[in-house]
Write an enzyme that holds these catalytic residues in place. Structure first.
Site, mmCIF file in Angstrom:
data_model
loop_
_atom_site.group_PDB
_atom_site.id
_atom_site.type_symbol
_atom_site.label_atom_id
_atom_site.label_comp_id
_atom_site.label_asym_id
_atom_site.label_seq_id
_atom_site.Cartn_x
_atom_site.Cartn_y
_atom_site.Cartn_z
ATOM 1 N N PHE A 155 0.821 -1.216 0.000
ATOM 2 C CA PHE A 155 0.000 0.000 0.000
ATOM 3 C C PHE A 155 0.856 1.268 0.000
ATOM 4 O O PHE A 155 0.467 2.291 0.554
ATOM 5 C CB PHE A 155 -0.981 0.000 1.189
ATOM 6 C CG PHE A 155 -1.817 -1.243 1.263
ATOM 7 C CD1 PHE A 155 -2.798 -1.505 0.319
ATOM 8 C CD2 PHE A 155 -1.582 -2.179 2.255
ATOM 9 C CE1 PHE A 155 -3.556 -2.668 0.368
ATOM 10 C CE2 PHE A 155 -2.336 -3.349 2.318
ATOM 11 C CZ PHE A 155 -3.325 -3.589 1.363
ATOM 12 N N ARG A 156 2.053 1.149 -0.619
ATOM 13 C CA ARG A 156 2.990 2.267 -0.762
ATOM 14 C C ARG A 156 3.506 2.778 0.575
ATOM 15 O O ARG A 156 3.993 3.907 0.683
ATOM 16 C CB ARG A 156 2.373 3.406 -1.591
ATOM 17 C CG ARG A 156 1.903 2.945 -2.980
ATOM 18 C CD ARG A 156 1.646 4.086 -3.909
ATOM 19 N NE ARG A 156 2.864 4.823 -4.242
ATOM 20 C CZ ARG A 156 3.777 4.408 -5.133
ATOM 21 N NH1 ARG A 156 3.628 3.260 -5.768
ATOM 22 N NH2 ARG A 156 4.828 5.154 -5.379
ATOM 23 N N LEU A 157 3.429 1.941 1.597
ATOM 24 C CA LEU A 157 4.019 2.279 2.893
ATOM 25 C C LEU A 157 5.446 1.728 2.924
ATOM 26 O O LEU A 157 5.757 0.768 3.623
ATOM 27 C CB LEU A 157 3.162 1.718 4.031
ATOM 28 C CG LEU A 157 1.740 2.274 4.096
ATOM 29 C CD1 LEU A 157 0.949 1.610 5.209
ATOM 30 C CD2 LEU A 157 1.778 3.790 4.299
#
Length: 200
Positions: free
Chosen positions: A175-177
């Site tokens: 989740f682009r974390l």
């Protein structure tokens, strides 16, 4: 979180990541982008191959009369970027540049294939080329000149060593974390580095 705990020496962590890339990347795991700045302040970037990580620096070789060579000799600071897509990782480096010594450059040049050595003589890197035939003529000329014996290293062909003042390790996250760990050169620190994590 970041799987690798901060190390005293980021070059050791880089070495581990590079070895993993060599095992998984299909082509040129030692490929890196090199960004320089021209006399007009315009940045330029291109891909080169890392040839060594030693004496605290990242080493690559080039024609000093090329555009990148001229940029670096006039403004000896660069940024490097390794992107290993198969591992979903990248390493970003900023640092100062110094020329490698002649003995080191000679040793690396001697390890190259003879055709690559001849190419270093034949190519006026980054300058206008009137035709492919003109390049082939230059290759033939130097192949005849150095057909027997060893090929000496051109004085305009040598290496640069980038001494990092910043190294950022980036690892893809769901989740682009993403995970981002940065080492800053800090001569007041016992290790010579201080670390910080960044928001993705």
């Amino acid at each position: 979180m970041f799987a690798d705990d901060p190390q005293d020496d980021p070059l050791a962590l880089f070495g581990r990541w590079l070895e993993e890339a060599k095992a998984q990347e299909v082509n040129d795991p030692n490929a890196m982008a090199v960004a320089t700045v021209g006399p007009d302040g315009m940045p330029a970037v291109r891909m080169v191959l890392l040839k060594d990580v030693s004496r605290g620096g990242f080493v690559f070789y080039t024609n000093y009369e090329s555009r990148k060579g001229a940029h670096i000799l006039a403004h000896p600071k660069v940024a490097l970027l390794f992107h290993w897509k198969s591992l979903r990782r990248q390493v970003r480096i900023e640092g100062e540049v110094a020329q490698v010594d002649a003995d080191e450059a000679d040793a690396y040049f001697a390890s190259r294939a003879k055709q690559s050595q001849i190419g270093a003589w034949a190519s006026q890197q980054s300058r206008p080329l009137e035709s492919r035939h003109a390049l082939e003529k230059q290759v033939a000329r130097y192949a005849a000149k150095y057909g027997l014996g060893t090929v000496p290293r051109p004085t305009h062909w040598s290496g640069f060593r980038v001494t990092p003042r910043l190294i950022e390790f980036w690892k893809d996250g769901a989740f682009r974390l993403h995970d981002r760990l940065v080492y800053h050169r800090d001569m007041e620190s016992p290790t010579g580095w201080r670390t910080e994590r960044l928001y993705p």
